[in-house]
Motif scaffolding. Sequence first.
Motif, PDB file in Angstrom:
ATOM      1  N   ALA A 266       0.823  -1.214   0.000  1.00 26.46           N
ATOM      2  CA  ALA A 266       0.000   0.000   0.000  1.00 26.46           C
ATOM      3  C   ALA A 266       0.857   1.265   0.000  1.00 26.46           C
ATOM      4  CB  ALA A 266      -0.916  -0.004   1.223  1.00 26.46           C
ATOM      5  N   SER A 267       2.143   1.119  -0.177  1.00 27.95           N
ATOM      6  CA  SER A 267       3.086   2.239  -0.201  1.00 27.95           C
ATOM      7  C   SER A 267       3.073   3.051   1.087  1.00 27.95           C
ATOM      8  CB  SER A 267       2.796   3.160  -1.394  1.00 27.95           C
ATOM      9  OG  SER A 267       2.930   2.481  -2.606  1.00 27.95           O
ATOM     10  N   MET A 268       2.798   2.389   2.206  1.00 26.37           N
ATOM     11  CA  MET A 268       2.830   3.070   3.498  1.00 26.37           C
ATOM     12  C   MET A 268       4.250   3.139   4.046  1.00 26.37           C
ATOM     13  SD  MET A 268      -0.488   1.193   5.164  1.00 26.37           S
ATOM     14  CE  MET A 268      -0.150   1.719   6.826  1.00 26.37           C
ATOM     15  N   THR A 269       5.055   2.158   3.726  1.00 29.43           N
ATOM     16  CA  THR A 269       6.422   2.097   4.221  1.00 29.43           C
ATOM     17  C   THR A 269       7.303   1.518   3.121  1.00 29.43           C
ATOM     18  OG1 THR A 269       7.793   1.429   6.102  1.00 29.43           O
ATOM     19  CG2 THR A 269       6.284  -0.229   5.251  1.00 29.43           C
ATOM     20  N   MET A 270       8.583   1.700   3.299  1.00 30.91           N
ATOM     21  CA  MET A 270       9.529   1.148   2.327  1.00 30.91           C
ATOM     22  C   MET A 270      10.808   0.734   3.027  1.00 30.91           C
ATOM     23  SD  MET A 270      10.617   4.600   0.351  1.00 30.91           S
ATOM     24  CE  MET A 270       9.639   5.933   0.990  1.00 30.91           C
ATOM     25  N   ILE A 271      11.565  -0.047   2.340  1.00 32.32           N
ATOM     26  CA  ILE A 271      12.848  -0.514   2.859  1.00 32.32           C
ATOM     27  C   ILE A 271      13.837   0.646   2.814  1.00 32.32           C
ATOM     28  CG2 ILE A 271      14.754  -2.134   2.474  1.00 32.32           C
ATOM     29  CD1 ILE A 271      12.572  -3.957   1.137  1.00 32.32           C
TER      30      ILE A 271
ATOM     31  N   SER B  28       7.489   8.106  16.316  1.00 30.12           N
ATOM     32  CA  SER B  28       7.263   9.484  16.739  1.00 30.12           C
ATOM     33  C   SER B  28       5.907   9.945  16.191  1.00 30.12           C
ATOM     34  CB  SER B  28       8.369  10.386  16.188  1.00 30.12           C
ATOM     35  OG  SER B  28       8.257  10.448  14.764  1.00 30.12           O
ATOM     36  N   ARG B  29       5.495  11.140  16.592  1.00 30.82           N
ATOM     37  CA  ARG B  29       4.252  11.715  16.058  1.00 30.82           C
ATOM     38  C   ARG B  29       4.359  11.871  14.542  1.00 30.82           C
ATOM     39  NH1 ARG B  29       0.580  14.411  19.124  1.00 30.82           N
ATOM     40  NH2 ARG B  29       0.536  16.206  17.721  1.00 30.82           N
ATOM     41  N   ALA B  30       5.521  12.267  14.045  1.00 29.39           N
ATOM     42  CA  ALA B  30       5.706  12.401  12.605  1.00 29.39           C
ATOM     43  C   ALA B  30       5.569  11.045  11.911  1.00 29.39           C
ATOM     44  CB  ALA B  30       7.069  13.018  12.296  1.00 29.39           C
ATOM     45  N   ASP B  31       6.163  10.012  12.486  1.00 29.02           N
ATOM     46  CA  ASP B  31       6.083   8.671  11.899  1.00 29.02           C
ATOM     47  C   ASP B  31       4.636   8.198  11.781  1.00 29.02           C
ATOM     48  OD1 ASP B  31       8.917   8.375  11.818  1.00 29.02           O
ATOM     49  OD2 ASP B  31       8.928   7.601  13.869  1.00 29.02           O
ATOM     50  N   THR B  32       3.867   8.358  12.870  1.00 28.86           N
ATOM     51  CA  THR B  32       2.481   7.890  12.846  1.00 28.86           C
ATOM     52  C   THR B  32       1.660   8.695  11.853  1.00 28.86           C
ATOM     53  OG1 THR B  32       1.894   9.251  14.762  1.00 28.86           O
ATOM     54  CG2 THR B  32       2.530   6.972  15.193  1.00 28.86           C
ATOM     55  N   ALA B  33       1.907   9.990  11.781  1.00 25.63           N
ATOM     56  CA  ALA B  33       1.180  10.835  10.834  1.00 25.63           C
ATOM     57  C   ALA B  33       1.482  10.426   9.388  1.00 25.63           C
ATOM     58  CB  ALA B  33       1.520  12.306  11.057  1.00 25.63           C
ATOM     59  N   VAL B  34       2.741  10.140   9.104  1.00 31.14           N
ATOM     60  CA  VAL B  34       3.121   9.730   7.745  1.00 31.14           C
ATOM     61  C   VAL B  34       2.454   8.404   7.375  1.00 31.14           C
ATOM     62  CG1 VAL B  34       5.064   8.910   6.333  1.00 31.14           C
ATOM     63  CG2 VAL B  34       5.259  11.036   7.619  1.00 31.14           C
ATOM     64  N   LEU B  35       2.471   7.430   8.283  1.00 31.95           N
ATOM     65  CA  LEU B  35       1.852   6.133   7.983  1.00 31.95           C
ATOM     66  C   LEU B  35       0.351   6.285   7.739  1.00 31.95           C
ATOM     67  CD1 LEU B  35       3.789   3.906  10.527  1.00 31.95           C
ATOM     68  CD2 LEU B  35       3.966   3.813   8.025  1.00 31.95           C
ATOM     69  N   LEU B  36      -0.319   7.055   8.581  1.00 30.24           N
ATOM     70  CA  LEU B  36      -1.756   7.270   8.382  1.00 30.24           C
ATOM     71  C   LEU B  36      -2.017   8.027   7.092  1.00 30.24           C
ATOM     72  CD1 LEU B  36      -4.693   7.130   9.204  1.00 30.24           C
ATOM     73  CD2 LEU B  36      -4.312   9.130  10.669  1.00 30.24           C
ATOM     74  N   HIS B  37      -1.267   9.068   6.826  1.00 31.84           N
ATOM     75  CA  HIS B  37      -1.426   9.852   5.605  1.00 31.84           C
ATOM     76  C   HIS B  37      -1.281   8.977   4.364  1.00 31.84           C
ATOM     77  CE1 HIS B  37       0.353  12.789   2.567  1.00 31.84           C
ATOM     78  NE2 HIS B  37      -0.907  13.125   2.672  1.00 31.84           N
TER      79      HIS B  37
END
Length: 174
Positions: free
Chosen positions: A136-141, A155-164
């Motif tokens: 789903a292109s939420m994360t990458m290697i 972090s808050r930034a990490d969670t925001a990026v994954l949700l976004h």
Amino acid sequence: EYLRQRGIVAGYPDGTFKPDNKVNRAEAMKFILAPLVEQSELEQYTESGYNDIAEGAWFIPYVEYGRAQGIVDGPDKKPSFLGANPVIKVEFLKMLELAHGIDPHGMYSEIRLPLADDVTNPDEWFYPYIRYAITASMTMISPQSGTLGPARQLSRADTAVLLHRLLLYKEGRR
């Protein structure tokens, strides 16, 4: 900004987001569920079956709604929620995907290859959640380390990026 405009994140009263702050498990549940569940539905949950959640804790409605919906495991399988512990990537992905009605065990189940240097065993409990997050292109290697960091504290930034990224994927924009 995308999440703020949709009322999913608000930041702090001083106008900051504090992107480097670590997110604990209780905060992660609120972050995931607040935009998906009506407040009136959450208000039904006033007590917890976990042995480590104090009566009246602010996060009881989110945790207990999550438990009722199968987003988090609860007693008897897991007697403690450990809400103050930092949320790690695979925990967050599992809760986020399940909250959005995604069944990562059925999707792409034919893929059983090593996904990265630190995600090699397709029988690990978290493998389907990481696999879906990649598709789903939420994360990458990481190109530097060849890893996905499944145990990394978010972090808050990490969670925001994954949700976004998940929301964009669901909109067909990613």
